[in-house]
Scaffold this motif. Structure first.
Motif, short mmCIF file in Angstrom:
data_model
loop_
_atom_site.label_atom_id
_atom_site.label_comp_id
_atom_site.label_asym_id
_atom_site.label_seq_id
_atom_site.Cartn_x
_atom_site.Cartn_y
_atom_site.Cartn_z
N HIS A 165 -2.34 0.17 9.52
CA HIS A 165 -1.70 0.23 8.21
C HIS A 165 -2.66 0.79 7.16
O HIS A 165 -2.26 1.55 6.27
CB HIS A 165 -1.19 -1.15 7.80
N ASP A 166 -3.94 0.42 7.27
CA ASP A 166 -4.95 0.96 6.36
C ASP A 166 -5.08 2.47 6.55
O ASP A 166 -5.20 3.22 5.57
CB ASP A 166 -6.30 0.29 6.58
N ASP A 222 -2.20 4.19 4.92
CA ASP A 222 -2.37 4.21 3.47
C ASP A 222 -3.36 5.29 3.05
O ASP A 222 -3.17 5.98 2.04
CB ASP A 222 -2.84 2.84 2.97
#
Length: 263
Positions: free
Chosen positions: A159-160, A163
């Motif tokens: 998820h990082d 992003d």
């Protein structure tokens, strides 16, 4: 935030190249065909492909156009077409339909410059496809006594990474992961492979392996061991920039408060 010591990463890459086995480690051999298979579900526009960190591996068979192979080291049996750094790609803006990077991110101190460079060299409608290692990688090291602890972990969550890709101007990132398990006949065989995966360049990894005496003791342990690698697959798109909308695009709406609502 940097989870990889870039200086250590480069030292290890040079050492592996001198040994002649960079790009041939079991993890890369296992991930590359899986990465290429994941491209089959993407509607890739035809055009040139930039293979970043190509190492000694072959070009992807599903490439939608001619492949330019880039690496920062030149001593391979099949040398790259271009020498360059993933964080400063020596390519013109909008030159490629696809930027491919298999197992490059685990070697980088900070993936964000690479994402920005990938967006710059992609033409509108092009795609970035890359793999990395997730935080569940090497979970078994937590059970190795003096080698345990958070310092053995040095990888970004999927998820990082998504992003970061969005922050760099890439759109609609899709991230997924799978876990691969490798079995070794001894702890010494395990550590020899780890040195080729880039994981020992994770910040604090050398320290987490303990003193030379403890490391030597680990190398002498004859029992078999298994390790888990969480492989992250990330795809994102280079969409055209939306034009800024100012007063010229505003629409005036008049509200007549004196009339009762229609029934």
């Amino acid at each position: 935030m940097e989870l990889v010591d870039a200086r250590v990463a480069r030292m290890r890459q040079q050492r592996l190249l001198r040994r002649g086995d960079r790009g041939q480690d079991p993890l890369s051999a296992a991930v590359a065909p899986r990465h290429w298979e994941s491209l089959g579900g993407l509607a890739l526009p035809p055009g040139p492909v930039l293979d970043v960190g190509c190492g000694a591996g072959p070009p992807p068979p599903q490439a939608p156009g001619p492949v330019l192979r880039l690496d920062w080291l030149a001593g391979f049996a099949a040398p790259p077409d271009v020498l360059g750094d993933a964080a400063r790609l020596p390519c013109r803006d909008g030159a490629f339909s696809l930027v491919l990077a298999t197992n490059v991110l685990p070697w980088l101190g900070d993936p964000r410059p690479f994402f920005g460079e990938a967006r710059r060299v992609l033409r509108d409608g092009g795609a970035l496809s890359c793999t990395s290692l997730g935080p569940d990688t090497l979970a078994e090291l937590r059970a190795l006594g003096p080698f345990a602890g958070p310092k053995t972990m040095g990888f970004f969550d999927m998820h990082d990474l998504a992003d970061m890709a969005q922050a760099a101007g890439l759109a609609e990132p899709v991230a997924s992961c799978e876990r691969l398990r490798f079995a070794y006949s001894s702890h010494g065989a395990m550590l020899r492979d780890l040195s080729g995966f880039g994981v020992l360049a994770a910040a604090g990894m050398d320290r987490s392996l303990g003193t030379p005496r403890r490391l030597a003791a680990l190398l002498r342990r004859p029992e078999p061991v298994e390790l888990t690698f969480e492989v992250v697959y990330l795809h994102a798109w280079a969409m055209p920039a939306r034009p800024a909308r100012g007063p010229a695009h505003w629409q005036e709406i008049t509200l007549d408060r004196g009339r009762p609502p229609a029934r």
